[in-house]
Design an enzyme around this catalytic site. Structure first.
Site, PDB file in Angstrom:
ATOM      1  N   CYS A  22      44.576  13.782 -24.301  1.00  0.00           N
ATOM      2  CA  CYS A  22      44.118  12.716 -23.395  1.00  0.00           C
ATOM      3  C   CYS A  22      45.117  12.476 -22.259  1.00  0.00           C
ATOM      4  O   CYS A  22      44.799  11.789 -21.291  1.00  0.00           O
ATOM      5  CB  CYS A  22      43.900  11.428 -24.172  1.00  0.00           C
ATOM      6  SG  CYS A  22      42.730  11.619 -25.504  1.00  0.00           S
ATOM      7  N   HIS A  70      44.941   5.224 -20.095  1.00  0.00           N
ATOM      8  CA  HIS A  70      43.928   6.042 -20.758  1.00  0.00           C
ATOM      9  C   HIS A  70      42.963   5.118 -21.494  1.00  0.00           C
ATOM     10  O   HIS A  70      43.382   4.195 -22.201  1.00  0.00           O
ATOM     11  CB  HIS A  70      44.631   6.992 -21.738  1.00  0.00           C
ATOM     12  CG  HIS A  70      43.708   7.628 -22.709  1.00  0.00           C
ATOM     13  ND1 HIS A  70      42.509   8.196 -22.343  1.00  0.00           N
ATOM     14  CD2 HIS A  70      43.786   7.781 -24.062  1.00  0.00           C
ATOM     15  CE1 HIS A  70      41.899   8.679 -23.410  1.00  0.00           C
ATOM     16  NE2 HIS A  70      42.655   8.425 -24.463  1.00  0.00           N
ATOM     17  N   ASN A  82      35.668   7.022 -24.575  1.00  0.00           N
ATOM     18  CA  ASN A  82      36.952   7.705 -24.399  1.00  0.00           C
ATOM     19  C   ASN A  82      36.669   9.155 -23.992  1.00  0.00           C
ATOM     20  O   ASN A  82      36.207   9.946 -24.797  1.00  0.00           O
ATOM     21  CB  ASN A  82      37.722   7.627 -25.735  1.00  0.00           C
ATOM     22  CG  ASN A  82      39.042   8.382 -25.719  1.00  0.00           C
ATOM     23  OD1 ASN A  82      39.271   9.245 -24.876  1.00  0.00           O
ATOM     24  ND2 ASN A  82      39.895   8.073 -26.674  1.00  0.00           N
TER      25      ASN A  82
HETATM   26  O1  UT7 Z   1      42.253   9.121 -27.139  1.00  0.00           O
HETATM   27  C1  UT7 Z   1      43.140   9.673 -28.049  1.00  0.00           C
HETATM   28  C2  UT7 Z   1      43.823   8.592 -28.773  1.00  0.00           C
HETATM   29  N1  UT7 Z   1      42.897   7.926 -29.663  1.00  0.00           N
HETATM   30  C3  UT7 Z   1      42.907   6.619 -29.750  1.00  0.00           C
HETATM   31  O2  UT7 Z   1      43.645   5.991 -29.043  1.00  0.00           O
HETATM   32  C4  UT7 Z   1      42.103   5.944 -30.836  1.00  0.00           C
HETATM   33  C5  UT7 Z   1      42.908   4.850 -31.402  1.00  0.00           C
HETATM   34  N2  UT7 Z   1      42.343   4.209 -32.591  1.00  0.00           N
HETATM   35  C6  UT7 Z   1      41.295   3.415 -32.532  1.00  0.00           C
HETATM   36  O3  UT7 Z   1      40.701   3.231 -31.489  1.00  0.00           O
HETATM   37  C7  UT7 Z   1      40.938   2.666 -33.799  1.00  0.00           C
HETATM   38  O4  UT7 Z   1      41.828   3.017 -34.809  1.00  0.00           O
HETATM   39  C8  UT7 Z   1      39.476   2.921 -34.280  1.00  0.00           C
HETATM   40  C9  UT7 Z   1      38.517   2.239 -33.317  1.00  0.00           C
HETATM   41  C10 UT7 Z   1      39.220   4.414 -34.373  1.00  0.00           C
HETATM   42  C11 UT7 Z   1      39.250   2.318 -35.662  1.00  0.00           C
HETATM   43  O5  UT7 Z   1      39.578   0.929 -35.617  1.00  0.00           O
HETATM   44  P1  UT7 Z   1      40.518   0.298 -36.738  1.00  0.00           P
HETATM   45  O6  UT7 Z   1      40.606  -1.134 -36.427  1.00  0.00           O
HETATM   46  O7  UT7 Z   1      41.782   1.096 -36.778  1.00  0.00           O
HETATM   47  O8  UT7 Z   1      39.630   0.493 -38.053  1.00  0.00           O
HETATM   48  P2  UT7 Z   1      40.048   1.099 -39.469  1.00  0.00           P
HETATM   49  O9  UT7 Z   1      39.945   2.582 -39.426  1.00  0.00           O
HETATM   50  O10 UT7 Z   1      41.355   0.497 -39.919  1.00  0.00           O
HETATM   51  O11 UT7 Z   1      38.911   0.551 -40.392  1.00  0.00           O
HETATM   52  C12 UT7 Z   1      38.705  -0.871 -40.586  1.00  0.00           C
HETATM   53  C13 UT7 Z   1      37.506  -1.079 -41.484  1.00  0.00           C
HETATM   54  C14 UT7 Z   1      37.537  -0.302 -42.794  1.00  0.00           C
HETATM   55  O12 UT7 Z   1      36.860  -1.084 -43.758  1.00  0.00           O
HETATM   56  P3  UT7 Z   1      37.687  -1.983 -44.815  1.00  0.00           P
HETATM   57  O13 UT7 Z   1      38.549  -1.014 -45.540  1.00  0.00           O
HETATM   58  O14 UT7 Z   1      38.468  -2.966 -43.973  1.00  0.00           O
HETATM   59  O15 UT7 Z   1      36.604  -2.600 -45.635  1.00  0.00           O
HETATM   60  C15 UT7 Z   1      36.736   0.937 -42.500  1.00  0.00           C
HETATM   61  O16 UT7 Z   1      36.146   1.469 -43.663  1.00  0.00           O
HETATM   62  O17 UT7 Z   1      36.311  -0.629 -40.817  1.00  0.00           O
HETATM   63  C16 UT7 Z   1      35.668   0.413 -41.587  1.00  0.00           C
HETATM   64  N3  UT7 Z   1      35.224   1.432 -40.632  1.00  0.00           N
HETATM   65  C17 UT7 Z   1      34.041   1.404 -40.025  1.00  0.00           C
HETATM   66  N4  UT7 Z   1      32.999   0.558 -40.127  1.00  0.00           N
HETATM   67  C18 UT7 Z   1      31.938   0.808 -39.351  1.00  0.00           C
HETATM   68  C19 UT7 Z   1      35.937   2.487 -40.160  1.00  0.00           C
HETATM   69  N5  UT7 Z   1      35.212   3.153 -39.239  1.00  0.00           N
HETATM   70  C20 UT7 Z   1      34.035   2.505 -39.139  1.00  0.00           C
HETATM   71  C21 UT7 Z   1      32.895   2.705 -38.356  1.00  0.00           C
HETATM   72  N6  UT7 Z   1      31.862   1.825 -38.482  1.00  0.00           N
HETATM   73  N7  UT7 Z   1      32.789   3.709 -37.473  1.00  0.00           N
END
Ligand code: UT7
Length: 332
Positions: free
Chosen positions: A120, A254, A285
């Protein structure tokens, strides 16, 4: 015997910006027809409402060419004047040949042309290369393209990536200018975190692998790293340029996730008066294309103007990162 070398040192700037956004707008509801998620979760966690996916006739080379033609028109530069074409991408379907020579051919030129891969952060890396070439007198005009077709390299059922990534292209013409328009680049890498954003399987395939590779990401690891590490990079880019944070007109990071942008803005004490890019909301993104696309959105929506001072920062797979203070270019 002395080797002849250009001594025409000059300043460099972005002289024109052009983008290509694919026709098809994809809503969160459409993503959730396949993905186990919801519009509300996606908006809350990432800020994304819609993104665009390229259609059959919108290829990576075609999107790059369209963005390049618009950038050339905005700059008032003829393609024949370009000495080099750099394409930053992670989603050109072939490792070889590179995309850039085909973009050059579409523009009707035989200039030097090559791709770079810095995830990115690719556009901000390529911008540094182009500015360095122009400053050193190696080339007069260099085209930089950031382009991705991530929709082809995603698993639509992967909750960590399917709602984030999208397609598009942005291009700038870098050329000589009376004043510095592209500040020194603060850049670096952390290969110890190579596993955080990957292509899987690798091109060598692997036991039991089927189909083509997709992008995989440990999103939370990136989320924990980016705002903190990138705050240091932002400070360094500002220091190198001799610009203070309150002298900025725009902040164009970004477009990874709206929450990362907001956290980063807080960490660098960005004053409320500085306009912040939020193109991720409409465009998702788009990796190497996200910074030029976000720049275009701000200029088109009058949130910033050509001639304004902006801080660019990009980060991603590698992990690789780069940031610089720039003067914003005109749009076509
Ligand atoms: O461009 C290259 C660089 N990339 C980035 O900068 C991406 C950076 N990361 C992010 O944008 C975030 O980490 C995400 C948007 C990908 C994910 O957000 P998060 O706040 O880190 O979520 P998480 O993975 O910690 O998951 C939180 C909760 C979990 O449930 P529990 O354990 O709290 O019950 C996951 O199981 O959300 C759940 N979850 C989802 N629910 C619905 C994880 N992914 C999803 C989903 N839809 N797609």
């Amino acid at each position: 015997m002395t080797i002849q070398q250009s001594t025409d040192l000059t300043h460099a700037a972005m002289l024109g910006l052009g983008v290509f956004r694919p026709q098809r707008v994809v809503t969160n509801d459409e993503i959730c027809e396949v993905l186990d998620s919801s519009d509300e979760w996606i908006q809350t966690r990432s800020g994304i409402r819609t993104r665009r996916f390229a259609g059959e006739d919108e290829t990576l080379i075609g999107m790059s060419t369209a963005a390049a033609e618009r950038a050339l028109a905005a700059a008032g530069v003829d393609a024949a004047q370009l000495g080099c074409v750099i394409v930053a991408t992670s989603t050109h379907p072939e490792h070889t040949p590179a995309a850039a020579p085909q973009v050059a051919t579409n523009l009707g030129i035989t200039a030097a042309a090559f791709d770079i891969s810095a995830g990115c952060a690719g556009f901000c890396h390529a911008l540094n290369l182009a500015a360095s070439m122009v400053r050193a007198g190696a080339e007069t005009y260099v085209l930089v393209v950031g382009v991705e077709q991530l929709s082809r390299f995603m698993d639509p059922t992967d909750r960590g990536t399917a709602f984030i990534f999208a397609d598009g292209a942005g291009a700038v013409v870098v050329g000589p200018s009376d004043a510095p328009g592209i500040g020194p680049t603060a850049w670096g890498s952390d290969g110890s975190q190579a596993h955080v954003i990957t292509q899987s399987p690798s091109c060598l395939g692997g036991h039991g692998s089927t189909g083509h590779p997709v992008v995989q990401m440990e999103g939370t690891a990136v989320f924990r790293w980016a705002p903190f590490a990138m705050a240091d990079v932002a400070h360094e880019a500002l220091r190198l340029a001799g610009v203070s944070v309150d002298e900025l007109d725009a902040f164009i990071p970004h477009q990874a996730n709206l929450r990362i942008t907001q956290t980063l803005a807080k960490k660098i004490d960005l004053p409320d008066s500085v306009a912040v890019a939020t193109d991720v909301i409409d465009a998702g993104n788009t990796s190497a294309a996200s910074v030029p696309l976000a720049m275009e959105a701000m200029l088109r929506q009058d949130e910033a103007s050509a001639g304004d001072t902006a801080l660019l920062i990009a980060f991603g797979a590698g992990l690789s990162y780069a940031g610089q203070v720039v003067t914003l270019p005109p749009l076509a």
